[in-house]
Design a protein around this motif. Structure first.
Motif: not given
Length: 413
Positions: A145-146, A150
């Protein structure tokens, strides 16, 4: 649909009649998870056999780190790196490297050397954490995840493997945080239950939240049942047992063959995909053993033995110059074998351990490049000289667990 395709990302039953009586004290003691706060399980010292496997596990783990390690404690998906590869592996392969570190830490005599590596993997695992999926609950996304990536959709089985690793971590190291995370992930799995009665074979946990699939799989239901049963042993919460039985009974009704083996999945029209993957046979063995320990009902243990024997007979058959087991992905076989070892920790016997040792020996001799220490599987991999990270991690798991003292196999997920 199987995980061979996975990395690219393409009212509950009553338990009023169930009791926790013990029909055999040794059975419940062997099958139950260790209570929170209990003293660590005694482990016998290393033997010549466990030492030999532990050395091979260490060599294979060193190759995993040499050829796949990326920054932030993460891994790359394959070696050599392809031109279109993303910077990091998907979550399912990473989770298996995480489990490899956990299994290394349990090796007789030398496991303590891997405690720091295990801590590093547990921290990196959280880089896939996402605050909410389509059901509003948190879990692990299919990609980091960030700010590192993404993210991605939730796959229920991806999250189940992490929850089971959490529960094994607690059994080995008495870690309340692991149990708390397993609880969150079990709640996520329950939220994936199909509630539309208009569907063929209504019920079952979906494979993924991704909109392109509406399959309900053995691998999204039986590991869910396994998590719920382990949590029930730790906390006594009735709903965990109820949901586990619901997942168990649905899978048996719609995906189990008369001989005890399990098909892969069915769609919303009721069409069954009939591939017999090895991990789909291993997990129900532990589910039945756990149900026998919790309820005191012997027929569940008999069913665990029946499934294990049917799977051993099925995969022992020759196909060309190899067995059916050799044709299975190693990351399915690692899950399969560990569940069978757990059964033998209850019933005794050596059939499944011997089969695991023979598979490991054969694979070491025929699939490993001694120059690099990397394993390659499949004809295409042999031609291209390419290894998937998840394949290497799976072989580390198999070799590491053979390096455990057998008296600790009851701690395996």
């Amino acid at each position: 649909m199987s995980h061979v395709e996975h990395s690219p990302k393409t009212p509950p039953p009553t338990t009023s009649r169930l009791t926790r009586r013990t029909f055999a004290a040794g059975l419940v003691g062997a099958a139950a998870a260790v209570p929170l706060g209990a003293a660590p399980a005694h482990a016998a010292g290393p033997t010549p056999s466990t030492t030999r496997w532990a050395r091979r596990a260490a060599t294979s783990y060193a190759a995993l780190r040499t050829y796949f390690a990326a920054d932030h404690g993460l891994y790359r998906e394959q070696y050599p790196v392809g031109p279109d590869d993303r910077p990091y592996s998907y979550e399912w392969p990473f989770s298996q490297a995480h489990v490899a570190a956990l299994d290394l830490s349990g090796m007789a005599g030398v496991g303590a050397r891997y405690r720091d590596a295990l801590s590093d993997h547990r921290r990196a695992q959280q880089l896939y954490w996402k605050q909410a999926g389509s059901t509003g609950l948190p879990g692990f996304a299919s990609y980091v995840t960030p700010p590192h990536g993404d993210g991605g959709d939730f796959f229920y089985d991806d999250n189940e493997w992490v929850a089971l690793a959490d529960l094994q971590h607690n059994a080995m190291y008495r870690d309340r945080g692991s149990v708390a995370q397993a609880r969150q992930l079990f709640d996520l799995v329950v939220s994936g239950w199909d509630t539309d009665e208009s569907h063929a074979a209504p019920g079952g946990v979906f494979w993924t939240q991704a909109p392109w699939s509406s399959d309900r799989n053995t691998v999204s239901n039986m590991p869910g049942a396994q998590i719920g049963l382990r949590l029930h042993q730790l906390t006594g919460r009735p709903s965990d047992l109820e949901w586990s039985l619901r997942m168990y009974r649905w899978t048996n009704q719609y995906l189990q063959r008369p001989d005890g083996l399990y098909h892969d999945h069915l769609d919303l029209l009721g069409t069954v995909e009939k591939t017999i993957w090895s991990y789909n046979q291993g997990v129900p063995v532990s589910v039945n053993a756990l149900l026998s320990a919790i309820t005191g009902e012997r027929h569940y243990l008999d069913e665990a033995v029946r499934i294990a024997d049917a799977a051993a007979d099925f995969y022992g058959q020759a196909e060309g110059n190899r067995t059916r087991l050799d044709a299975q992905p190693p990351f399915f076989n690692s899950i399969y074998f560990k569940n069978l070892l757990r059964l033998e920790s209850i019933t005794g016997g050596q059939r499944h351990r011997r089969a695991m040792e023979e598979y490991a020996e054969r694979t070491w001799d025929t699939r490993r490049d001694p120059r690099t220490g990397l394993f390659s599987f499949g004809e295409d991999a042999e031609v291209a000289g390419r290894t998937q990270m998840i394949e290497q991690a799976a072989m580390v798991q198999i070799l590491a667990v053979l390096g455990w003292s057998p008296d600790r196999h009851r701690l395996l997920y």
